[in-house]
Design an enzyme around this catalytic site. Structure first.
Site, mmCIF file in Angstrom:
data_model
loop_
_atom_site.group_PDB
_atom_site.id
_atom_site.type_symbol
_atom_site.label_atom_id
_atom_site.label_comp_id
_atom_site.label_asym_id
_atom_site.label_seq_id
_atom_site.Cartn_x
_atom_site.Cartn_y
_atom_site.Cartn_z
ATOM 1 N N LYS A 71 2.515 -0.097 4.026
ATOM 2 C CA LYS A 71 2.311 0.061 2.580
ATOM 3 C C LYS A 71 2.755 1.441 2.094
ATOM 4 C CE LYS A 71 -1.952 0.250 0.990
ATOM 5 N NZ LYS A 71 -2.385 0.082 2.390
ATOM 6 N N THR A 73 4.889 3.384 3.543
ATOM 7 C CA THR A 73 6.337 3.453 3.710
ATOM 8 C C THR A 73 7.047 2.809 2.522
ATOM 9 O OG1 THR A 73 6.059 3.385 6.111
ATOM 10 C CG2 THR A 73 8.248 2.874 5.248
ATOM 11 N N ARG A 94 -2.518 9.365 -1.099
ATOM 12 C CA ARG A 94 -3.735 9.989 -0.578
ATOM 13 C C ARG A 94 -3.394 10.955 0.555
ATOM 14 N NH1 ARG A 94 -7.122 5.322 1.665
ATOM 15 N NH2 ARG A 94 -5.047 4.549 2.167
ATOM 16 N N LYS A 105 -4.869 4.768 14.050
ATOM 17 C CA LYS A 105 -3.846 4.511 13.038
ATOM 18 C C LYS A 105 -2.577 5.314 13.262
ATOM 19 C CE LYS A 105 -3.192 4.352 8.019
ATOM 20 N NZ LYS A 105 -3.779 4.668 6.702
ATOM 21 N N ALA A 273 -10.843 3.319 2.080
ATOM 22 C CA ALA A 273 -10.876 2.131 1.225
ATOM 23 C C ALA A 273 -11.855 1.088 1.734
ATOM 24 C CB ALA A 273 -9.487 1.512 1.119
ATOM 25 N N PHE A 301 -5.545 -0.210 2.301
ATOM 26 C CA PHE A 301 -5.707 -1.542 2.889
ATOM 27 C C PHE A 301 -5.209 -2.634 1.937
ATOM 28 C CE2 PHE A 301 -9.184 0.799 5.257
ATOM 29 C CZ PHE A 301 -8.406 0.987 6.385
ATOM 30 N N PHE A 381 11.010 -5.529 9.554
ATOM 31 C CA PHE A 381 10.945 -4.943 10.886
ATOM 32 C C PHE A 381 12.161 -5.403 11.682
ATOM 33 C CE2 PHE A 381 6.793 -3.886 9.621
ATOM 34 C CZ PHE A 381 6.177 -3.111 10.580
ATOM 35 N N TRP A 409 12.209 1.610 5.847
ATOM 36 C CA TRP A 409 11.962 2.386 7.062
ATOM 37 C C TRP A 409 13.285 2.842 7.653
ATOM 38 C CZ3 TRP A 409 13.161 3.008 12.094
ATOM 39 C CH2 TRP A 409 12.306 3.788 12.877
#
Length: 556
Positions: A71, A73, A94, A105, A273, A301, A381, A409
């Site tokens: 998200k 990215t 954030r 993470k 979140a 999230f 991906f 990405w």
């Protein structure tokens, strides 16, 4: 294939004054924190108040899985893409917490060629905002215990102190502790505990305050506990709101950085979140709206947590409009929601993908319930097959849903141009019919039920005996008009993290409520949610190191 940190360390950054000048800021509007970071003035937003607002685009996602959604990215990539096609976009994100960074993470600044930089600083200590919040939070704890030790003029019941200490790390051993042991000179023994810093009400207040005076006023309203006759005790009663605000005088200033493509990014605040409201600060978002024609921001999230809180809590408190929403989905995560194990995700499986689309569909319904226009972003991906991405595109096209295959990405802004063009069309041509899930004057139980049923798809809620008693008490105190901030697992629409996809026939168990009067919401704990996470068996920190010449490796 290069890692995120390798890409970040090879990026060519502009001096921060060039980024500031690109936003038409004067030297009085910012102060440098090194060569590539800056603090924006806390008076800047007021200075820009007469400028028209840019369009605010919220990036949210499906329920996260270990496969990753990207998200942040996509948020960075979309901002870069808009600038590439001639728009003036500013990104608002954030600040990461050390707990998740060193836990499971990893990095939290985007990825690949769509990152905010300097990535190492942002993921670690950055400009010290989280340390300031930790200091203010724990100073309050010290003031509380000192007040009790020095005679307890406020008649505080040590058994009913609600305020906990915090640290910016996952540490399950500190969830429940005893303080004040060691004799009369060491304090009054009582039970206490730690939350993670990003779950502190002071973090939430910092992100919902509109200026320094509002910050102080909100801090003064914090409920620290209760007297022996159950009368609420506030920070104002302790007369320390000024001292706590003093510790936050620099933390309230938003941070200015840049992306891998030198797009301006404002990073400020970082409440969780799943156990807080999951959005960057109102000051950062509104400042970005004054500086750019588009603001690309995110909420933590999936749409069940981050987007709901952004729209029901943050935008209500900040009194701003959201013009469009991006819902991020990946082939990998959708296949996991369709029942595929993580170690089999590289195998083409359109059948599982089809089953997993139910999760995406529920988040679409949620954004439609808010009446906002949206676009689906398929975050690509390398393992995705053509058949899989085409299936998602076809699924959307059949339903008349705008969708864009993004590859930010690998390709930075170039990989998000299709998404950028669709967002421009959405914000220009689609009529908003915005409505919130609940109104503040509704009863607490009604508000909780509406979120559970409309956003999560639950049949109903089940209140514990403790929660029922708390609701009656809190409404009697006049706190019934607060927003509700649901503390729920991010991995499922339900309160059971094992129920992936789109669960049906479930009830949300409401364990307890905690008033955050200064922040303006009531935290509602569901299921087994903890406000101090623990580290996994193999934390990401095991891969991190620093070389003899100071180069950071293994961060992500």
């Amino acid at each position: 294939m290069k890692t995120d940190i390798e890409i970040a360390q090879q990026a060519v950054l502009k001096p921060i004054h060039e980024i500031a000048e690109g936003l038409d800021l004067t030297k009085e509007d910012w102060e440098p924190y090194g060569h590539t970071k800056a603090k924006l003035s806390d008076h800047l937003l007021n200075k820009l108040k007469d400028r028209p607002d840019g369009k605010i685009v919220l990036v949210t996602s499906i329920n996260p899985t270990p496969a990753g959604e990207g998200k942040s990215t996509v948020t960075v990539g979309l901002g870069q893409a808009l600038n590439k096609i001639g728009e003036k976009a500013v990104i608002a994100l954030r600040e990461p917490s050390l707990g998740p960074v060193m836990g499971m993470k990893g990095g939290a600044a985007g990825g690949g060629y769509s990152q905010v930089l300097p990535m190492e600083d942002i993921n670690l200590h950055f400009t010290g905002d989280l340390h300031a919040i930790t200091s203010a939070n724990n100073a309050l704890s010290a003031f509380i215990d000192n007040h009790i030790q020095r005679g307890n003029d406020l008649n505080i019941d040590p058994r009913r102190i609600e305020w906990k200490r915090v640290m910016d790390m996952n540490d399950r051993a500190l969830r429940q502790i005893v303080v004040g042991l060691g004799g009369p000179s060491r304090g009054i023994p009582r039970e206490d505990g730690f939350n993670i810093t990003v779950a502190s009400e002071i973090m939430a207040i910092l992100c919902l305050a509109t200026d320094l005076d509002d910050l102080k006023d909100r801090i003064s309203k914090i409920i620290i506990g209760y007297t022996y006759d159950e009368t609420p005790v506030t920070v104002k009663d302790l007369a320390v709101e000024g001292a706590l605000t003093l510790l936050l005088k620099d933390a309230i200033k938003p941070n200015l950085v840049q992306t891998t493509e030198n797009t301006a990014a404002i990073i400020h605040g970082g409440p969780f979140a799943n156990i807080a409201h999951g959005c960057n600060s109102i000051i950062a978002t509104k400042t970005a709206a004054k500086l750019g024609d588009y603001v690309i921001t995110e909420a933590g999230f999936g749409a069940d947590l981050g987007a709901e809180k952004f729209l029901d809590i943050k935008s209500r408190a900040g009194e701003f409009n959201t013009d469009a929403v991006v819902i991020v989905a990946t082939v990998r995560a959708l296949k996991m929601h369709g029942g595929v194990a993580k170690n089999n995700l590289q195998v083409e499986n359109v059948g599982a993908l089809k089953a997993g689309m139910a999760n995406l569909n529920k988040h679409i319904e949620t954004i439609e319930a808010f009446g906002l226009p949206y676009v689906i972003a398929i975050n690509k991906f390398p393992t995705d097959t053509k058949a899989e991405t085409e299936f998602i595109e076809s699924w959307c096209n059949i339903r008349g849903i705008d969708v864009a295959l993004t590859d930010v990405w690998a390709n930075g802004g170039d990989g998000g141009i299709q998404l950028a063009e669709k967002i421009i069309q959405k914000t220009a041509n689609t009529k908003r019919n915005f409505k919130r899930i609940y109104e503040l004057d509704e009863a607490l139980e009604t508000k909780i039920r509406k979120v559970a049923q409309t956003v999560y798809g639950a049949d109903d809620i089940e209140l514990s005996a403790k929660a029922k008693k708390q609701i009656a008490f809190y409404e009697a105190q006049g706190w019934g008009n607060l927003a509700v901030c649901m503390a729920k697992t991010q991995y499922s629409l339900s309160d059971n993290p094992a129920l992936v996809g789109r669960p049906e026939g479930f009830t949300i168990a409401i364990r307890e409520l905690r008033p955050s009067v200064g922040a303006g919401f009531m935290v509602v704990l569901t299921g087994d949610m903890m406000t101090m996470p623990g580290l996994p068996k193999n934390p990401a920190a095991l891969n991190m190191d620093v070389t003899e010449d100071g180069k950071i490796v293994g961060l992500f």
